[in-house]
Design a protein around this motif. Sequence first.
Motif, PDB file in Angstrom:
ATOM      1  N   ARG A 164       0.844  -1.193   0.000  1.00 54.96           N
ATOM      2  CA  ARG A 164       0.000   0.000   0.000  1.00 54.96           C
ATOM      3  C   ARG A 164       0.883   1.248   0.000  1.00 54.96           C
ATOM      4  O   ARG A 164       2.068   1.159   0.326  1.00 54.96           O
ATOM      5  N   SER A 178       3.976   1.934  -5.443  1.00 53.52           N
ATOM      6  CA  SER A 178       3.034   1.243  -4.572  1.00 53.52           C
ATOM      7  C   SER A 178       1.912   0.689  -5.443  1.00 53.52           C
ATOM      8  O   SER A 178       1.969   0.779  -6.661  1.00 53.52           O
ATOM      9  N   ASN A 179       0.874   0.109  -4.798  1.00 54.03           N
ATOM     10  CA  ASN A 179      -0.210  -0.432  -5.605  1.00 54.03           C
ATOM     11  C   ASN A 179      -1.089   0.667  -6.206  1.00 54.03           C
ATOM     12  O   ASN A 179      -2.035   0.385  -6.919  1.00 54.03           O
ATOM     13  N   ARG A 180      -0.751   1.933  -5.916  1.00 54.16           N
ATOM     14  CA  ARG A 180      -1.440   3.037  -6.594  1.00 54.16           C
ATOM     15  C   ARG A 180      -0.653   3.526  -7.791  1.00 54.16           C
ATOM     16  O   ARG A 180      -0.991   4.545  -8.382  1.00 54.16           O
ATOM     17  N   PHE A 260      -4.027   8.300   3.111  1.00 54.84           N
ATOM     18  CA  PHE A 260      -3.921   7.013   2.448  1.00 54.84           C
ATOM     19  C   PHE A 260      -3.265   7.087   1.079  1.00 54.84           C
ATOM     20  O   PHE A 260      -3.071   6.090   0.419  1.00 54.84           O
ATOM     21  N   ASN A 261      -3.011   8.305   0.593  1.00 52.53           N
ATOM     22  CA  ASN A 261      -2.459   8.384  -0.751  1.00 52.53           C
ATOM     23  C   ASN A 261      -1.423   9.493  -0.832  1.00 52.53           C
ATOM     24  O   ASN A 261      -1.229  10.260   0.104  1.00 52.53           O
TER      25      ASN A 261
END
Lengths: 403, 369
Positions: A164, A178-180, A260-261
Amino acid sequence: MTDQSLAAPRRRPPPPRPPLSLSGAWNNVAVRGWVYQAIVVLGVLGTGVFLIGNAQDALSKQGISTGFGFLTQIGGFDIGEKLIAFGSNDTFLRAYAVAVLNTLKVAVASVVLSTVIGVLVGVGRLSSNLLIRRLASIYVEVFRNTPQLVQLIFWYTLITALPRPRDAISVGGVVFLSNRGLLLPWVDTDASLLAIGLAFVAGCIGAWAVGRWAEARRRASGVRHSVFGWQLALVIGAPLAASWMTGASYTLSIPVLRGFNFRGGMALSPEFLALLLGLSLYIAAFIAEIVRSGIQSISRGQIEAARTIGLGPLDTYRRIIFPQALRVMIPPAAGQYVRVVKNSSLGVAIGYPELFSVNNTIVTLSGHTVEAIAIMMSIYLAISFVIAALMNLYNHFVQIKDR
Amino acid sequence: MAPICISSAKPTHAPPRPPPQRTDSWSHWLRRNFFQNAGSAVMTALALWALFVTVPRLVRWAFVNAVWYTQDAADCHAAAGACWAIVPEKYRVMLFGTFPYEEHWRGVLVIAIVLGLSALSTIRRLWSYWLCVAWLVATAAVFTLLLGGVFGLRPIGTHEWGGLPLTLVMFVGTVVGGIPAGILLALGRRSKMPAISALCVGFIEIVRGLPLVTVLFMASLMFPLFMPEGVTIDKFLRAQIAMTLFFAAYAAEVVRGGLQAIPRGQYEAADTVGLNYWQKMTRIILPQVMRIVLPSMMNEIIRAFKNTTFVGIIGLFDVLRATSTAIQDPVWVRYSIEAYLFIFILYFVLCFAMSKYSERVERDLAVGR
């Protein structure tokens, strides 16, 4: 004997014209050709009319109006990734523009990346170093011999399985994976991109002109002028000067984790990243083979001759091998670039909003299947043909000039 | 530099030259291949470092810490390495997709027939008309097995086909239908009749300018629209037709290259002995063309095999799509990478075998020239 043979040869009378008859005409190649063509053309036209008639019947029964009027209707959907503003209040026409720009964005990035990797691997396959040679050929065999879609989905799965944002893999605290997706530092600016772009183009033209001048001087006088510094100054200096004159401000934007981002920097979405990797790593294997065969197509004599007149390895590469290899490499490489554009349509499998997947949405929402498919196909054909035409033009310039 | 000695007499004062360097010692081999110059040494060092960083980790993940077999996903969760157990757990869905579970043996037979006959076809001693007959028989057997409805086999609709049998049938159908169509298109393109040549050029260039997915998409959405009322062609057949036409356009360009490579004299000689067009083509020109284009045709065939994965996008359950479905299971979804790697290796083995075979054929054919 001699008298007769020396005399002008007796002309044979022309064969009697065949009587005008049906069988005579049938035995005439030209007539038969016309009959065959008429049959084929009529058959194709007839099938076409039959199919279109069926389609019109079916559409009118379903109460669907045909025509391109739907393009100006409001789409009512959003596209996740866009280069120009787009929202649910925009028309289908604008959706196509967003989609085409997304397709071109991933295609251009993939062409650049696949060329860089392809050239490195292709040269690596000819390296004198056994380890490099083996690694390069393993790369080519693995990526060439597996379906692109499997690779693409594999990359996408891999990227979404990354940690994450909070536990992102960081490179020096400025690049985050990351997974973003991938976060890169970027420059925020209010500078006029048009002015800077024009200045860059002007700088490139200037650098080219300086190079021409140096080459002309060298040919006339035999004296070499080292102008690389000047060229570099022009290419870099011109955009800098333009931005200084327009008085633009720059701030370096480094991605930072907020909640979170990430905020700031430039974000490459997981879909874009996966499609970029899936397209370029696959095509790079083919480019590598093209580069290898292009370099191998240069006969040994050329290299030996270059060495004989005292060219160093770098000059041999730059002035002898590369210009000749380029001629062999351009046509197949152009084919691969067209393939990049076409295969970008695989983005639909991972949800990247390129032309094909946006078109699917438009088909579903508007119900204008035939028109939407026709528009999509025309766009793909236009892009393919433009690339092919550009490459032909380039090819025309680099081909050997025959006397 | 020493003065050049023109006389053939041996100068008495010349010192004996050292023996030529040994080229068979391992140290020489090492130096030549890895440390020929400074650049090469740096590359070797960099490559070794990269391998040293990645390979041990990969080996630990894929072999040392991996779980090879378990029916409980929790075992995988506890382990630090790969979870290969997903393959034995899900292989039936991955390989057969939506094919009815209790009829999987029929799918196995289909795979065995197609792969077995393909392997036999690579043996050049068996190349004869009997091989064509064998393929015809095999085709009949494959369709009997898949469709069922005779010999007490339960009928299975094409919408239930899936997995490797679907991929293989699609692939063989594409190649078997596409090569003749491609030859016809290439002949049409080179034809002297303007209308026929224009039609063929138009078809080939348009299809080659389009992505395969759009062709498949058109087949799946527009075919039904263009058919007269009451006529339906099922999805598998639609995809098969689209794949075949797409392959034919590429095969046509390969064949055209071969047609252009045949010297004019061959065409003229055939005309002189009075052969008509089809006799000339089938007996003189095409046999030579096929020999020339075999390597590039093999490339297209390998590409057609890789392209079968695209049918998943229009909703057929080929191996890839079946795998994506198999890992939807929430218990096992975290191990998707292992499942995709398995598919990756499966495709790699098949494509690599084909490409190595094509290289061998190319070498063998070059011998006789």
